[in-house]
Design a protein around this motif. Structure first.
Motif, PDB file in Angstrom:
ATOM      1  N   SER A   1       0.758  -0.923  -0.101  1.00 27.04           N
ATOM      2  CA  SER A   1      -0.028  -0.325   0.345  1.00 27.04           C
ATOM      3  C   SER A   1       0.890   1.497  -0.132  1.00 27.04           C
ATOM      4  O   SER A   1       1.497   1.485   0.777  1.00 27.04           O
ATOM      5  CB  SER A   1      -0.992  -0.048   1.234  1.00 27.04           C
TER       6      SER A   1
ATOM      7  N   HIS B   1      -1.941  -7.898  -4.172  1.00 32.18           N
ATOM      8  CA  HIS B   1      -2.726  -6.967  -3.667  1.00 32.18           C
ATOM      9  C   HIS B   1      -1.779  -5.341  -3.376  1.00 32.18           C
ATOM     10  O   HIS B   1      -1.149  -5.526  -3.201  1.00 32.18           O
ATOM     11  CB  HIS B   1      -3.132  -7.419  -2.434  1.00 32.18           C
TER      12      HIS B   1
ATOM     13  N   ASN C   1      -2.195  -1.515  -3.296  1.00 34.13           N
ATOM     14  CA  ASN C   1      -3.544  -0.073  -3.141  1.00 34.13           C
ATOM     15  C   ASN C   1      -2.671   0.695  -3.280  1.00 34.13           C
ATOM     16  O   ASN C   1      -1.730   1.376  -2.801  1.00 34.13           O
ATOM     17  CB  ASN C   1      -3.676   0.049  -1.857  1.00 34.13           C
TER      18      ASN C   1
ATOM     19  N   HIS D   1      -8.945   1.261  -5.683  1.00 35.87           N
ATOM     20  CA  HIS D   1      -9.004   1.503  -4.300  1.00 35.87           C
ATOM     21  C   HIS D   1      -9.515   2.173  -3.121  1.00 35.87           C
ATOM     22  O   HIS D   1      -9.102   3.360  -3.546  1.00 35.87           O
ATOM     23  CB  HIS D   1      -7.789   0.620  -3.578  1.00 35.87           C
ATOM     24  N   ARG D   2      -9.899   2.104  -2.116  1.00 31.58           N
ATOM     25  CA  ARG D   2      -9.721   3.134  -1.407  1.00 31.58           C
ATOM     26  C   ARG D   2      -9.213   2.959   0.050  1.00 31.58           C
ATOM     27  O   ARG D   2      -9.276   1.191   0.527  1.00 31.58           O
ATOM     28  CB  ARG D   2     -11.846   3.073  -0.743  1.00 31.58           C
ATOM     29  N   GLU D   3      -9.073   3.590   0.553  1.00 36.82           N
ATOM     30  CA  GLU D   3      -8.530   3.854   2.011  1.00 36.82           C
ATOM     31  C   GLU D   3      -9.805   4.351   2.458  1.00 36.82           C
ATOM     32  O   GLU D   3     -10.335   5.045   2.643  1.00 36.82           O
ATOM     33  CB  GLU D   3      -7.307   4.793   2.016  1.00 36.82           C
TER      34      GLU D   3
ATOM     35  N   THR E   1     -11.603   0.082   2.846  1.00 37.06           N
ATOM     36  CA  THR E   1     -10.249  -0.645   3.476  1.00 37.06           C
ATOM     37  C   THR E   1     -10.212  -1.594   3.480  1.00 37.06           C
ATOM     38  O   THR E   1      -9.359  -2.376   3.338  1.00 37.06           O
ATOM     39  CB  THR E   1      -9.888   0.601   4.429  1.00 37.06           C
TER      40      THR E   1
ATOM     41  N   ASP F   1     -10.886  -4.125   1.805  1.00 40.12           N
ATOM     42  CA  ASP F   1     -11.304  -5.172   0.879  1.00 40.12           C
ATOM     43  C   ASP F   1      -9.468  -4.939   0.590  1.00 40.12           C
ATOM     44  O   ASP F   1      -9.126  -6.208  -0.086  1.00 40.12           O
ATOM     45  CB  ASP F   1     -12.135  -4.468  -0.137  1.00 40.12           C
ATOM     46  N   VAL F   2      -8.810  -3.879   1.016  1.00 33.97           N
ATOM     47  CA  VAL F   2      -7.729  -4.056   0.719  1.00 33.97           C
ATOM     48  C   VAL F   2      -6.830  -4.801   1.521  1.00 33.97           C
ATOM     49  O   VAL F   2      -5.934  -5.695   0.835  1.00 33.97           O
ATOM     50  CB  VAL F   2      -6.656  -2.053   0.930  1.00 33.97           C
TER      51      VAL F   2
ATOM     52  N   GLU G   1      -9.009 -10.506   1.710  1.00 36.04           N
ATOM     53  CA  GLU G   1      -9.451 -11.006   0.673  1.00 36.04           C
ATOM     54  C   GLU G   1     -11.046 -12.155   1.156  1.00 36.04           C
ATOM     55  O   GLU G   1     -11.153 -13.015   2.259  1.00 36.04           O
ATOM     56  CB  GLU G   1      -8.750 -12.108  -0.035  1.00 36.04           C
TER      57      GLU G   1
END
Ligand code: UN1
Length: 496
Positions: free
Chosen positions: A227, A248, A250, A464-466, A471, A473-474, A477
């Motif tokens: 991230s 993954h 972000n 994605h979103r923080e 978040t 989902d970041v 899973e």
């Protein structure tokens, strides 16, 4: 002023010097004589040690019940609350933002800890029916493994918290690499987590620059999620590397955020918002209101008012209570801002205020830049397209709502956007049409709260979103679980 100290990385629950024995000096941008100390210039060897520790700790942390993980986050939030004033002071000294804003930054980390700690007793999945009899279907969130987090200097405790707290509550372990310009706030963050009782290795802090410490963290095959918050250029590299390994990833990147001011806007409110959004944190926010798109019926009154208020802003050391605008982060940033001022002038924009380094009195010892306003900026100019990350605001005239929306959307970025109007229909059209991850109505482009998603479209993010529940989902899973209690083979799609 205290004598410079030497600080260490936090790996496997111990404070350790960097393997190569190299350090970077942390200097107060408001006063170069104020030196905060020497912080590790770590390299791949330190990153390797931290990832090994995090991978080891993951074996038990992933099985620790989330409400137990949450207790530690709650405790860390309380530690930050108790030390808020000290941590804010350290932050102002190391990166310059005024004390009030530094307090807000620490507060954002407190908010995030409490918000994510609450998730410890939720982390809800779905339970649902099956198309077949005697069968139960559900989903659970599972952690990913070791999270490699890379954070910028402009929100040096808030952004580490946006990434660390959800990573931990989901059951990941963490290696944080903070910006080399603001390591002390990350160190304070690490101390709070340590004192809160986080088991050794669950959170590791490795300080240093992007090339020697950040890149190995991204590249390492054992970071399951990376991230990153920073520039779109670096974000592209991080994204490429992560994609090659199917990690993954972000990315939170730049912005060229616009405030759209319509003819019927409440003038004083819009001015106050534009000043705060444009010059808060010396314009060094990814959400800074760096473009003001103003309808022609209000343009002159707005511009005059804006220049008048910007002219009266008090520059200085953020520790002084009268200061409204602090320094910029370092000499390179100062040069970048100067370059953009020249570009704006060459492009034919009208420099109406500022444009120079500010070297009056004690400010000569720091990296200060005058609040700068360009007027009559046209949408294709580079100063209206590119992120400057300094106290430079471009004012663009527009015809009205339609024209203004087109201009607001006409950059490669799409982080936040705002509109000032009293017309409900115009406001609601704007919230739909603005190509941005965050839209404000009758407020500037800054001021996000932790329980809502934060992030942008186009070159500002990667989908994605923080913050907010998004978040989660970041940092996790989904696992889908089918439980067949019929005692016989049942074939989905076939035995209907
Ligand atoms: C940033 O702009 O770099 O929305 C982060 C805000 C803060 C976070 C900003 N809560 O203004």
């Amino acid at each position: 002023m205290t004598a410079p100290r030497t600080f260490h990385n936090f790996i496997a629950g111990r404070w350790e010097p960097p393997a190569a024995g190299q350090y970077l000096e942390n200097i107060n941008p408001a006063n170069q004589e104020d030196r905060l100390g020497y912080f590790p210039a770590s390299g791949p060897e330190d990153i390797q040690r931290a990832i090994t520790a995090a991978a080891e700790a993951y074996r038990s942390w992933r099985l620790t019940p989330p409400p137990r993980r949450a207790e530690i986050l709650f405790a860390a939030g309380n530690i930050l609350k108790a030390r808020k004033a000290d941590f804010a002071r350290d932050m102002t000294r190391e990166m310059g933002k005024v004390l009030l804003e530094a307090g807000g930054d620490v507060q954002e980390a407190i908010d995030m800890l409490f918000f994510m700690a609450g998730e410890g007793r939720r982390l809800y999945g779905q339970t649902t029916t099956s198309e077949l009899p005697d069968k139960l279907c559900m989903t659970t969130r599972v952690p990913l493994g070791v999270a490699g987090l890379i954070t910028p200097w402009n929100f040096p405790m808030a952004i580490p918290s946006w990434k660390t707290a959800p990573a931990l509550i989901c059951g990941n372990t963490v290696v944080l690499k903070p910006a080399e310009d603001a390591p002390l706030s990350a160190l304070n963050w690490a101390h709070a987590l340590e004192e809160a009782g986080l088991p050794a290795g669950v959170f590791n802090l490795v300080m240093g620059d992007g090339e020697h410490a950040g890149a190995p963290l991204v590249r390492h095959p054992h970071t399951a999620i990376v991230s990153f918050t920073g520039s779109s250029e670096v974000g592209r590299e991080v994204g490429r590397e992560a994609a090659a390994q199917f990690k993954h990833c972000n990315l939170e990147m730049g912005g060229k955020n616009a405030i759209l001011v319509l003819d019927d806007a409440p003038l004083e409110l819009a001015l106050e918002g534009a000043i705060w959004g444009g010059f808060g944190t010396s314009g060094q926010r990814c959400t800074a209101s760096s473009r003001l798109i103003v309808a022609k019926g209000i343009y002159k009154r707005f511009l005059d008012g804006f220049l008048d208020q910007a002219r009266r802003l008090r520059l200085g050391d953020g520790l002084d209570s009268g200061t409204q605008v602090g320094p910029v982060i370092n000499a390179a940033q100062l040069e970048k801002i100067e370059t953009y001022v020249r570009i704006g002038q060459q492009e034919g924009a009208r420099l109406r205020l500022g444009g120079h380094r500010y070297i009056q009195g004690a400010c000569a010892r720091g990296w200060f830049f005058e609040p700068t306003v360009f007027a009559e900026v046209s949408p294709r100019m580079r100063i209206a397209q590119e992120e400057i990350f300094g106290p430079v605001v471009s004012v663009l005239p527009c015809e009205g709502l339609e024209d203004g929306l087109e201009m607001a959307n006409g950059t490669g970025y799409g982080l936040s956007a705002s509109i000032y109007t009293q017309n409900l229909n115009a406001a609601l059209r704007a919230q739909r049409e603005l190509a941005a991850g965050i839209v404000y109505i009758n407020a500037p482009t800054i001021g996000a709260e932790v329980h809502l998603p934060f992030g942008g479209v186009k070159h500002s993010g990667n989908g994605h979103r923080e913050s907010g529940l998004a978040t989660l989902d970041v940092y996790s899973e989904w696992k889908t679980v089918y439980v067949d209690f019929s005692g016989r083979l049942q074939r989905a799609q076939i035995d209907t």
